[in-house]
Structure formats: structure tokens, C-alpha cells
Write a protein that holds these residues in place. Structure first.
Motif, PDB file in Angstrom:
ATOM      1  N   VAL A 294       0.768  -1.348   0.220  1.00 42.98           N
ATOM      2  CA  VAL A 294       0.033   0.154   0.025  1.00 42.98           C
ATOM      3  C   VAL A 294       0.981   1.168  -0.103  1.00 42.98           C
ATOM      4  CG1 VAL A 294      -1.798  -1.177   1.137  1.00 42.98           C
ATOM      5  CG2 VAL A 294      -0.244  -0.021   2.390  1.00 42.98           C
TER       6      VAL A 294
ATOM      7  N   THR B 269       0.584   5.199   1.257  1.00 42.08           N
ATOM      8  CA  THR B 269      -0.045   6.364   2.093  1.00 42.08           C
ATOM      9  C   THR B 269       0.756   7.822   1.971  1.00 42.08           C
ATOM     10  OG1 THR B 269      -0.698   4.851   3.630  1.00 42.08           O
ATOM     11  CG2 THR B 269      -0.561   7.058   4.587  1.00 42.08           C
TER      12      THR B 269
ATOM     13  N   GLY C 188      -4.604   7.192   1.102  1.00 42.64           N
ATOM     14  CA  GLY C 188      -3.945   6.020   0.626  1.00 42.64           C
ATOM     15  C   GLY C 188      -4.712   4.838   0.318  1.00 42.64           C
TER      16      GLY C 188
ATOM     17  N   GLU D 217       2.485  -3.200   8.739  1.00 40.74           N
ATOM     18  CA  GLU D 217       1.018  -2.757   9.583  1.00 40.74           C
ATOM     19  C   GLU D 217       0.058  -3.952   9.648  1.00 40.74           C
ATOM     20  OE1 GLU D 217       1.116   1.761   7.805  1.00 40.74           O
ATOM     21  OE2 GLU D 217      -0.110   0.184   6.915  1.00 40.74           O
TER      22      GLU D 217
ATOM     23  N   HIS E  44      -0.166  -4.924   5.713  1.00 47.20           N
ATOM     24  CA  HIS E  44       0.200  -4.084   4.984  1.00 47.20           C
ATOM     25  C   HIS E  44       1.682  -3.756   4.873  1.00 47.20           C
ATOM     26  CE1 HIS E  44      -4.163  -2.425   4.199  1.00 47.20           C
ATOM     27  NE2 HIS E  44      -4.088  -3.432   3.783  1.00 47.20           N
TER      28      HIS E  44
ATOM     29  N   ASP F 215       3.662  -0.836   3.871  1.00 51.58           N
ATOM     30  CA  ASP F 215       3.086   0.645   3.564  1.00 51.58           C
ATOM     31  C   ASP F 215       4.485   1.434   3.273  1.00 51.58           C
ATOM     32  OD1 ASP F 215       1.762   2.847   3.243  1.00 51.58           O
ATOM     33  OD2 ASP F 215       0.800   2.715   5.292  1.00 51.58           O
TER      34      ASP F 215
END
Length: 158
Positions: free
Chosen positions: A8, A10, A34, A85, A99, A101
Motif C-alpha cells: 500500500v 500512504t 492512501g 502494519e 500492509h 506501507d
């Protein structure tokens, strides 16, 4: 139990000394813009796309970029932070979903939020100053407070 992991991106979007956060519908927590990195995207491209979709404007990423290049290599904007995360933690303590990130900072051209179709409405977004982040640390995730404050400092100090 196998842990599923998704990439991901963000963006802590900053304007006039404040960072934009919203209470995420699905995760029920305050978060910046995000989302998932698509198969054909690089992390910084996903960060820019997600910000455009969720906030309705383009940001200037504050992301260092190396000058390493060759016939088969090029440098891309680097995230300010790279976090793992836990998203789905079971009562047993097992983590079912995580995730990976790529966290970027972004300088916003405006505070006028105009989300795209299917996104959370503008009224769900709030601009937080460093003091407001600290004052609401009981309801905001600790990492969101810390990274939000760092993003404000970095973007404001440019």
C-alpha cells in the motif's frame, strides 16, 4: 496460519501547517490518504493516484530520489517511511493480514477537498495542526500522530 500481505502507499498531505486525516469507514480509525498499489504501479504513482482520488487534487511529493541510473536501472522517489502494519489480528494473536506501507509526505496546493466518485465525502476530512494531533492522541493511532507531526515539519520547512 499464513499471513496475507499487500503493498500500500500512504500520503500525509500537508497544507499551511496542518495534515489531512479522515476517519476511515472500513477500518474505523483516523488515517491519511492512501490505498493499495495496483499491479502496474510504482509506489509513488499509487500515492499520487490515491491522493487525487480521495482528496481531489495533486500533491508535490516530498521524496528524495537517488541519481543512480544505468541501462536497466532508474531511481524512483523514496518514501519517508516504510512500515509493516497489522490489519487483521485474531484473538489467538495470529495476524491474518498485513500492509507493507510506503509512507510519503505531500505538499498540497489547497485545503479544498473534493473527493472523486465513490470516495468518502469532504466532510469526513479534517486538517490537524501538530498541537491538535497531540491533543487528540487518545483517539488517533500513535503512528499517525508521530508521522503527521513529522510530515508537517518536513513540508513546512521546505
Amino acid at each position: 496460519m499464513e499471513t496475507t500481505r499487500h503493498f500500500v502507499a500512504t500520503v500525509y498531505v500537508v497544507s499551511d501547517g496542518a495534515v489531512a486525516l479522515h476517519e476511515h469507514d472500513k477500518l474505523d480509525m483516523w488515517l491519511p490518504a492512501g490505498g493499495h498499489v495496483d499491479r502496474d504501479e510504482l509506489p509513488h504513482e499509487a500515492a499520487l493516484r490515491e491522493t487525487r482520488e480521495e482528496l481531489g487534487f495533486d500533491v508535490d511529493l516530498v521524496a528524495p530520489e537517488e541519481d543512480i541510473e544505468s541501462e536497466t536501472v532508474r531511481s524512483i522517489p523514496q518514501p519517508q517511511h516504510f512500515l509493516l502494519e497489522d490489519i487483521n489480528v485474531h484473538e489467538s494473536g495470529d495476524v491474518g493480514h498485513q500492509h507493507i506501507d510506503f509512507i510519503f509526505y505531500g505538499a498540497a496546493p489547497t485545503r479544498d477537498i473534493d473527493p472523486g466518485p465513490g470516495e468518502q465525502p469532504a466532510e469526513d476530512w479534517t486538517w490537524f495542526t501538530p498541537e491538535q494531533l497531540a491533543a487528540r492522541s487518545d483517539e488517533l493511532p500513535a503512528d499517525v500522530v508521530e508521522v503527521g507531526q513529522r510530515a508537517i515539519e518536513a513540508v513546512s520547512g521546505r
